[in-house]
Design an enzyme around this catalytic site. Structure first.
Site, short mmCIF file in Angstrom:
data_model
loop_
_atom_site.label_atom_id
_atom_site.label_comp_id
_atom_site.label_asym_id
_atom_site.label_seq_id
_atom_site.Cartn_x
_atom_site.Cartn_y
_atom_site.Cartn_z
N HIS A 1 0.72 -1.14 -0.07
CA HIS A 1 0.06 -0.20 0.02
C HIS A 1 0.83 1.36 0.05
O HIS A 1 1.85 1.33 0.71
CB HIS A 1 -0.88 0.06 1.16
CG HIS A 1 -2.22 0.75 1.16
ND1 HIS A 1 -2.14 2.20 1.26
CD2 HIS A 1 -3.41 0.51 0.69
CE1 HIS A 1 -3.34 2.79 0.95
NE2 HIS A 1 -4.04 1.82 0.63
N ASP B 1 -7.84 -5.85 0.40
CA ASP B 1 -8.23 -6.71 -0.83
C ASP B 1 -7.89 -8.00 -0.53
O ASP B 1 -8.38 -8.88 -1.48
CB ASP B 1 -8.02 -6.08 -2.15
CG ASP B 1 -8.66 -4.76 -2.55
OD1 ASP B 1 -9.95 -4.92 -1.83
OD2 ASP B 1 -8.24 -4.07 -2.99
N1 CMC Z 1 4.03 -7.63 -5.00
C1 CMC Z 1 5.37 -7.54 -5.18
N2 CMC Z 1 6.30 -6.66 -4.95
C2 CMC Z 1 5.48 -5.43 -4.60
C3 CMC Z 1 4.24 -5.36 -4.46
C4 CMC Z 1 3.44 -6.58 -4.73
N3 CMC Z 1 2.10 -6.54 -4.24
N4 CMC Z 1 3.94 -4.25 -4.18
C5 CMC Z 1 4.82 -3.20 -4.15
N5 CMC Z 1 5.96 -4.11 -4.51
C6 CMC Z 1 7.34 -3.68 -4.73
C7 CMC Z 1 7.68 -2.87 -5.88
O1 CMC Z 1 8.07 -3.75 -6.94
C8 CMC Z 1 8.92 -1.99 -5.36
O2 CMC Z 1 10.04 -2.49 -5.48
P1 CMC Z 1 11.29 -1.95 -5.80
O3 CMC Z 1 11.41 -0.66 -4.77
O4 CMC Z 1 12.29 -3.00 -5.66
O5 CMC Z 1 11.21 -1.25 -7.00
C9 CMC Z 1 8.33 -1.51 -4.07
O6 CMC Z 1 7.54 -2.69 -3.51
C10 CMC Z 1 7.57 -0.26 -3.77
O7 CMC Z 1 6.40 -0.47 -4.80
P2 CMC Z 1 5.47 0.69 -5.63
O8 CMC Z 1 5.17 0.18 -6.78
O9 CMC Z 1 6.75 1.60 -5.87
O10 CMC Z 1 4.66 1.26 -4.52
P3 CMC Z 1 3.40 2.05 -4.90
O11 CMC Z 1 3.21 2.83 -3.31
O12 CMC Z 1 3.47 2.99 -5.80
O13 CMC Z 1 2.34 1.15 -4.94
C11 CMC Z 1 0.49 -0.64 -4.63
C12 CMC Z 1 1.06 0.74 -4.25
C13 CMC Z 1 -0.70 -0.79 -3.92
C14 CMC Z 1 -0.14 -0.01 -6.27
C15 CMC Z 1 1.27 -1.74 -4.96
O14 CMC Z 1 1.92 -2.09 -3.51
C16 CMC Z 1 0.81 -2.73 -5.48
O15 CMC Z 1 0.57 -3.13 -6.86
N6 CMC Z 1 0.03 -3.77 -4.90
C17 CMC Z 1 -0.52 -4.87 -5.51
C18 CMC Z 1 -2.22 -4.48 -5.93
C19 CMC Z 1 -2.96 -4.18 -4.96
O16 CMC Z 1 -3.04 -5.10 -4.12
N7 CMC Z 1 -3.66 -2.91 -4.70
C20 CMC Z 1 -4.72 -2.76 -3.74
C21 CMC Z 1 -4.63 -1.42 -2.90
S1 CMC Z 1 -5.42 -1.53 -1.44
C22 CMC Z 1 -6.91 -1.02 -2.21
C23 CMC Z 1 -7.32 0.34 -2.51
O17 CMC Z 1 -7.01 1.18 -1.58
O18 CMC Z 1 -7.43 0.52 -3.82
#
Ligand code: CMC
Length: 469
Positions: free
Chosen positions: A312, A370
């Site tokens: 998140h 989720d």
């Molecule tokens: N699985 C594997 N790696 C992950 C994941 C994951 N679910 N989430 C983040 N990472 C890694 C990402 O690859 C990155 O690694 P590095 O620093 O080595 O490049 C690091 O963690 C930071 O990730 P980010 O994408 O820069 O983080 P963000 O804050 O931009 O994204 C997120 C947050 C929720 C979009 C992301 O964690 C994600 O895609 N999660 C899976 C989808 C999900 O469950 N979404 C529902 C969110 S909660 C419901 C809502 O409120 O909408």
């Protein structure tokens, strides 16, 4: 609304020595913010922050998240307390008006919502133009936008009474809109709400009622689970869909169009679409019996797979909603003795392994709301492509409350971010014959070929036939 208290000045110095100071503002909780509204005027520079990782886009008094402590508050009340003590309509009232209702206020609110539960018959005709099998979120984007054609009538939304009416209409009509999207997608007849049922029971009734049956009954454990799921999703401060609603609203577009924009933004698997994606992931893992293999793929930067339902932007310790959702899952699955129990156990196994894995620990990745919501919804009998619609239904109150808060601000500023431009400069247009041939769009080239080759074949065929004749 207060813009926070000034607690000092932040001084920014550019490499050429130019200096300017900006107010440092503190709200009631959370980190202070540097008010950079005068940055360009004072220093002639912009800031760059794709994804708004360090940028507050508004001042708000609705919802607060402390990502390090795993806290979520609606109007200052903890989400755990609201989920355990309140109905969804009480939470709607709280988000809209800022206070929990008295008994009398709640009665009033409930009857106002009930009296708006119907939708125009012409709108039901609109649903009929979607083919069976259309994704219910696609239908929702269309019909909620189309509400503007029925309900907007060029209202003056500077008037709080008009904003209140629009908010009540949306909260009231959304369960029916969502249920008809489901019934359209599955080719089922429309079911109209009943005055005697509660908000949640009415939604389940409109979804699942079999017209061949007079009665409709539903296990109270399911109603309670849905009530809590709705509360957990009701608002979440400035996430992608809420920010979309605010940006759309900042142009003074009508609220129904703004909510349609929010629905579109919610649909993606990184946001509200994650609950559907979690179930697909669990199915795949179950089929292959390969938890470790999936986790290895999720950690591989060259693989597009992610551990869905994990991570998140704001929560860096735990998501309080996921803890409540885990409890709901236990209760629902035990009561229903559902075969989803197997998927739930698989989810628990994946969670345990991920939480012990260096990759997830280092990046502070925890289950979000989720991770378990899909398992619960599937056990209740809600089809996967409806999961995100249910998220949208619960979030509508948050969206409309945030829109209303923005509209109440006497100083209206259209959302208009700046950019760091890295494109070409001041080019002359060359004559077509002098232009260099470069492959700009492989997709377009491929598409042109795809579109034209059957046409060419057909032309050849006809020419050949003519020739033969
Ligand atoms: N699985 C594997 N790696 C992950 C994941 C994951 N679910 N989430 C983040 N990472 C890694 C990402 O690859 C990155 O690694 P590095 O620093 O080595 O490049 C690091 O963690 C930071 O990730 P980010 O994408 O820069 O983080 P963000 O804050 O931009 O994204 C997120 C947050 C929720 C979009 C992301 O964690 C994600 O895609 N999660 C899976 C989808 C999900 O469950 N979404 C529902 C969110 S909660 C419901 C809502 O409120 O909408």
């Amino acid at each position: 609304m207060s813009e926070g208290i000034k607690v000092g000045d932040a001084v920014i110095t550019l490499p050429d020595g130019t200096t300017a100071s900006f107010p440092l503002l503190k709200g009631t909780e959370g980190p202070a913010v540097i008010d950079i509204r005068a940055l360009y005027q004072k220093l002639g520079v912009f800031t760059l922050d794709p994804g708004f990782t360090s940028t507050s886009s508004c001042v708000s008094s609705i919802t607060y998240i402390d990502g390090d402590q795993g806290e979520l508050w609606y109007r200052g009340y903890r989400i755990q307390d609201l989920a355990n003590s309140c109905s969804f309509l009480e939470v709607c009232y709280l988000l809209m008006y800022g206070e929990l209702p008295t008994g009398e206020q709640l009665d009033h609110f409930e009857s106002a919502v009930k009296s708006e539960m119907c939708i125009h018959e012409k709108l039901i005709e609109f649903y009929r133009s979607f083919q069976q099998g259309a994704h219910p979120m696609a239908i929702m984007v269309g019909v909620v936008g189309a509400l503007s054609a029925f309900l907007d009538e060029k209202k003056n939304y500077d008037d709080p009474v008009e904003r209140e009416k629009a908010s009540i209409k949306l909260v009231a009509k959304f369960p029916m809109l969502a249920a008809i999207a489901y019934r359209t997608a599955y080719g089922l007849p429309v079911v109209y709400p009943k005055r005697k049922f509660s908000y949640i029971k009415n939604f389940l009734y409109m979804m699942f009622h079999d017209p061949m049956n007079e009665d409709f009954d539903v296990d109270p454990v399911i109603v309670e689970a849905m009530e809590k799921i709705f509360i957990l999703h009701a608002d979440h401060e400035q996430n992608a869909s809420t920010s979309t609603v605010r940006i759309a609203g900042s142009s003074l577009a009508n609220p129904f169009a703004c909510i349609a924009a929010g629905i579109a933004s919610l649909w993606g698997p990184m946001h509200g679409g994650a609950n559907e994606a979690v179930l697909n992931m669990l199915d795949e893992v179950k089929k292959r019996g390969a938890v470790d293999e999936y986790l290895t793929r999720a950690k591989d930067k060259n693989d597009s797979v992610r551990l869905m339902g994990f991570g998140h932007r704001v929560y860096k310790n735990f998501d309080p909603r996921s803890v409540i959702m885990g409890e709901i899952a236990h209760r629902v699955l035990e009561t229903l003795n559902s075969h989803e129990l197997e998927l739930f156990q698989l989810a628990i196994e994946m969670e345990k392994k991920a939480l012990a894995d260096e990759y997830f620990i280092k990046r502070k990745l925890y289950p979000n709301v989720d991770f378990y919501s899909g398992v619960v919804l599937e056990a209740i009998g809600i089809p996967r492509d409806m999961f995100t619609v249910i998220f949208a239904l619960s979030r509508t109150i948050g969206w409309i409350s945030q829109w209303s808060e923005m509209m109440a601000d006497p100083v209206k500023k259209i959302g208009r971010p700046r950019q760091l431009y890295v494109g070409e400069k001041c080019r002359q247009i060359p004559h077509a014959r002098d232009r260099l041939s470069r492959t700009i769009s492989p997709a377009l080239t491929q598409r042109t070929r795809n579109v034209w080759s059957p046409v060419k074949k057909s032309i050849h065929h006809h020419v050949h036939k003519l020739h033969v004749v």
